[in-house]
Design an enzyme around this catalytic site. Structure first.
Site, mmCIF file in Angstrom:
data_model
loop_
_atom_site.group_PDB
_atom_site.id
_atom_site.type_symbol
_atom_site.label_atom_id
_atom_site.label_comp_id
_atom_site.label_asym_id
_atom_site.label_seq_id
_atom_site.Cartn_x
_atom_site.Cartn_y
_atom_site.Cartn_z
ATOM 1 N N ASP A 29 -29.205 23.829 0.610
ATOM 2 C CA ASP A 29 -29.897 22.555 0.399
ATOM 3 C C ASP A 29 -30.524 22.513 -0.990
ATOM 4 O O ASP A 29 -31.485 23.228 -1.266
ATOM 5 C CB ASP A 29 -30.994 22.387 1.458
ATOM 6 C CG ASP A 29 -30.410 22.132 2.830
ATOM 7 O OD1 ASP A 29 -29.699 21.122 2.990
ATOM 8 O OD2 ASP A 29 -30.654 22.946 3.750
ATOM 9 N N MET A 88 -32.630 20.456 -3.574
ATOM 10 C CA MET A 88 -33.611 19.353 -3.582
ATOM 11 C C MET A 88 -34.318 19.299 -4.924
ATOM 12 O O MET A 88 -34.674 20.334 -5.493
ATOM 13 C CB MET A 88 -34.652 19.570 -2.483
ATOM 14 C CG MET A 88 -34.054 19.755 -1.102
ATOM 15 S SD MET A 88 -35.343 19.825 0.148
ATOM 16 C CE MET A 88 -34.370 20.172 1.607
ATOM 17 N N SER A 104 -28.566 26.970 7.655
ATOM 18 C CA SER A 104 -29.185 26.470 6.421
ATOM 19 C C SER A 104 -30.161 27.506 5.887
ATOM 20 O O SER A 104 -31.128 27.868 6.563
ATOM 21 C CB SER A 104 -29.934 25.165 6.708
ATOM 22 O OG SER A 104 -30.813 24.901 5.630
ATOM 23 N N MET A 132 -29.417 16.967 -2.481
ATOM 24 C CA MET A 132 -30.410 15.913 -2.228
ATOM 25 C C MET A 132 -31.140 15.667 -3.541
ATOM 26 O O MET A 132 -32.307 16.030 -3.718
ATOM 27 C CB MET A 132 -31.361 16.348 -1.108
ATOM 28 C CG MET A 132 -30.696 16.311 0.262
ATOM 29 S SD MET A 132 -31.520 17.364 1.465
ATOM 30 C CE MET A 132 -30.769 18.929 1.024
ATOM 31 N N GLY A 186 -35.358 16.586 3.367
ATOM 32 C CA GLY A 186 -36.482 17.059 2.545
ATOM 33 C C GLY A 186 -37.078 18.358 3.037
ATOM 34 O O GLY A 186 -37.535 19.158 2.236
ATOM 35 N N PHE A 187 -37.058 18.547 4.343
ATOM 36 C CA PHE A 187 -37.708 19.729 4.902
ATOM 37 C C PHE A 187 -36.928 20.274 6.090
ATOM 38 O O PHE A 187 -36.308 19.507 6.823
ATOM 39 C CB PHE A 187 -39.140 19.388 5.361
ATOM 40 C CG PHE A 187 -39.990 18.845 4.252
ATOM 41 C CD1 PHE A 187 -40.622 19.710 3.366
ATOM 42 C CD2 PHE A 187 -40.113 17.481 4.060
ATOM 43 C CE1 PHE A 187 -41.376 19.216 2.311
ATOM 44 C CE2 PHE A 187 -40.871 16.972 3.010
ATOM 45 C CZ PHE A 187 -41.493 17.850 2.136
ATOM 46 N N GLY A 188 -37.018 21.590 6.260
ATOM 47 C CA GLY A 188 -36.489 22.196 7.468
ATOM 48 C C GLY A 188 -37.502 22.029 8.592
ATOM 49 O O GLY A 188 -38.660 21.667 8.362
ATOM 50 N N GLY A 189 -37.050 22.275 9.793
ATOM 51 C CA GLY A 189 -37.972 22.310 10.933
ATOM 52 C C GLY A 189 -38.479 20.964 11.412
ATOM 53 O O GLY A 189 -39.471 20.893 12.142
ATOM 54 N N ASP A 242 -26.792 17.283 10.408
ATOM 55 C CA ASP A 242 -27.811 18.102 9.754
ATOM 56 C C ASP A 242 -29.218 17.609 10.096
ATOM 57 O O ASP A 242 -29.572 16.478 9.770
ATOM 58 C CB ASP A 242 -27.589 18.011 8.231
ATOM 59 C CG ASP A 242 -28.492 18.929 7.432
ATOM 60 O OD1 ASP A 242 -29.247 19.716 8.018
ATOM 61 O OD2 ASP A 242 -28.419 18.847 6.182
ATOM 62 N N GLY A 243 -30.003 18.476 10.739
ATOM 63 C CA GLY A 243 -31.419 18.195 10.929
ATOM 64 C C GLY A 243 -31.877 18.232 12.375
ATOM 65 O O GLY A 243 -31.420 17.451 13.204
ATOM 66 N N GLY A 244 -32.752 19.181 12.660
ATOM 67 C CA GLY A 244 -33.398 19.220 13.968
ATOM 68 C C GLY A 244 -32.511 19.642 15.114
ATOM 69 O O GLY A 244 -32.825 19.363 16.277
ATOM 70 N N HIS A 302 -25.041 26.844 4.459
ATOM 71 C CA HIS A 302 -25.461 25.504 4.042
ATOM 72 C C HIS A 302 -26.605 25.658 3.041
ATOM 73 O O HIS A 302 -27.639 26.247 3.347
ATOM 74 C CB HIS A 302 -25.914 24.716 5.278
ATOM 75 C CG HIS A 302 -26.273 23.296 5.002
ATOM 76 N ND1 HIS A 302 -25.339 22.279 4.908
ATOM 77 C CD2 HIS A 302 -27.479 22.709 4.787
ATOM 78 C CE1 HIS A 302 -25.955 21.135 4.665
ATOM 79 N NE2 HIS A 302 -27.250 21.362 4.584
ATOM 80 N N HIS A 360 -25.361 20.953 -0.210
ATOM 81 C CA HIS A 360 -25.883 19.630 0.135
ATOM 82 C C HIS A 360 -26.857 19.199 -0.963
ATOM 83 O O HIS A 360 -27.970 19.719 -1.046
ATOM 84 C CB HIS A 360 -26.588 19.749 1.510
ATOM 85 C CG HIS A 360 -27.199 18.488 2.008
ATOM 86 N ND1 HIS A 360 -28.053 18.462 3.098
ATOM 87 C CD2 HIS A 360 -27.097 17.201 1.584
ATOM 88 C CE1 HIS A 360 -28.442 17.218 3.321
ATOM 89 N NE2 HIS A 360 -27.886 16.441 2.414
ATOM 90 N N GLY A 409 -31.084 25.157 10.687
ATOM 91 C CA GLY A 409 -32.031 25.908 9.873
ATOM 92 C C GLY A 409 -33.011 26.633 10.767
ATOM 93 O O GLY A 409 -32.828 27.802 11.128
ATOM 94 N N MET A 458 -27.186 12.635 8.634
ATOM 95 C CA MET A 458 -28.526 13.237 8.693
ATOM 96 C C MET A 458 -29.212 12.803 9.987
ATOM 97 O O MET A 458 -29.316 11.600 10.268
ATOM 98 C CB MET A 458 -29.390 12.782 7.502
ATOM 99 C CG MET A 458 -28.947 13.297 6.154
ATOM 100 S SD MET A 458 -28.748 15.092 6.036
ATOM 101 C CE MET A 458 -30.392 15.680 6.480
HETATM 102 C C1 DX5 Z 1 -33.075 18.864 5.553
HETATM 103 C C2 DX5 Z 1 -31.937 19.754 5.157
HETATM 104 C C3 DX5 Z 1 -31.434 20.551 6.260
HETATM 105 C C4 DX5 Z 1 -32.426 21.498 6.859
HETATM 106 C C5 DX5 Z 1 -32.111 21.590 8.306
HETATM 107 O O1 DX5 Z 1 -33.403 18.051 4.502
HETATM 108 O O2 DX5 Z 1 -30.867 18.996 4.634
HETATM 109 O O3 DX5 Z 1 -30.221 21.232 5.958
HETATM 110 O O4 DX5 Z 1 -32.418 22.783 6.308
HETATM 111 O O5 DX5 Z 1 -33.074 22.363 8.895
HETATM 112 P P1 DX5 Z 1 -33.446 22.227 10.427
HETATM 113 O O6 DX5 Z 1 -32.241 22.636 11.192
HETATM 114 O O7 DX5 Z 1 -34.599 23.158 10.567
HETATM 115 O O8 DX5 Z 1 -33.805 20.782 10.671
HETATM 116 ZN ZN ZN Z 2 -28.892 20.042 4.511
#
Ligand code: DX5
Ligand code: ZN
Length: 227
Positions: free
Chosen positions: A43, A45, A16, A76, A150-153, A183-185, A41, A74, A205, A145
């Site tokens: 994102d 937003m 991502s 959002m 909304g956020f990475g990490g 997707d996520g974490g 990927h 993706h 990500g 999900m």
């Molecule tokens: C979150 C995004 C993800 C995000 C994943 O809203 O849709 O694609 O970038 O990042 P990580 O892998 O850091 O959770």
């Molecule tokens: Zn995503």
């Protein structure tokens, strides 16, 4: 993957770009392509569906000539039906919309497919799999999900593993060929668990970028998947 009928299926890794440094994005994309990423990927937003803003079709169109990697886009955003044409023209290969963001998901998925693009449907952590009952046959990619978008990490929500496994069973029972993406974490330490639950495509990500060596992280992720 022991115990799983599709255990030998090749896992796809989709870095991502949300966690990448955009000032050096051309170099980063080249690095990821050489290192064997399967998708990029992207994102999108809007600050309404999720509390963060990223980029729109112009940025994606600018990135398009830099790589042959498929763009896993993706969305959002609220009312995604207003924008899918713009993202198609920008060069998306997969356009994933959120079930929660549109009233007429079935129509929208088919609108995406009519443009020759694979249609993805994403479910937030609070949205149960039963919403798929009448639209599963319209879905090319099912994106589960494992964080609130909304956020990475962010931290992986532990109950997601059970949901991924249930989604796997649902797809198999219904004879659906939809690709199951998560997707996520996801990091090296929980990647195996996610894959064993039946995910085929893993978005990463922070798991790819946080250590500052995306190629190495990708190689390690691949090793975890093929162990
Ligand atoms: C979150 C995004 C993800 C995000 C994943 O809203 O849709 O694609 O970038 O990042 P990580 O892998 O850091 O959770
Ligand atoms: Zn995503």
């Amino acid at each position: 993957m022991a115990g799983h009928p599709d255990g030998l299926r090749r896992i796809k890794i989709a870095p991502s770009l949300l966690s990448a440094d955009f000032a050096r994005i051309a170099q980063t994309i080249a690095t990821l392509e050489t290192a064997g990423a399967d998708y990029l990927h992207l994102d999108v937003m809007d600050g309404r569906f999720v509390p963060n803003i990223t980029w729109g079709p112009k940025i994606i169109a600018d990135l398009r000539p830099l790589t042959r990697l498929p763009f896993d886009t993706h969305l959002m955003i609220v009312e995604p039906e207003r924008y899918v044409g713009d993202f198609a023209r920008a060069g998306a290969d997969i356009i994933t919309v959120h079930w929660e963001a549109t009233v007429h998901a079935q129509r929208l998925l088919n609108q995406i497919k009519e443009m020759g693009i694979r249609a993805g449907l994403s479910l937030n952590p609070a949205t149960p799999l039963c919403v798929l009952e009448d639209i599963l046959s319209d879905v090319d990619v099912l994106l589960i999900m494992s964080v609130n978008p909304g956020f990475g990490g962010q931290k992986y929500i532990p109950g997601s593993t059970r949901k991924i496994a249930a989604a796997r069973r649902l797809l198999d029972e219904r004879g659906s060929g939809a690709e199951l993406e998560v997707d996520g974490g996801v990091h090296l330490d929980n990647l195996r668990e996610v894959v064993e639950a039946g995910a085929q495509t893993i978005v990463m990500g922070a798991g790819i970028f946080a250590g500052g060596e995306p190629a190495l992280a990708l190689e390690r992720a691949r090793a975890v998947c093929s162990r």
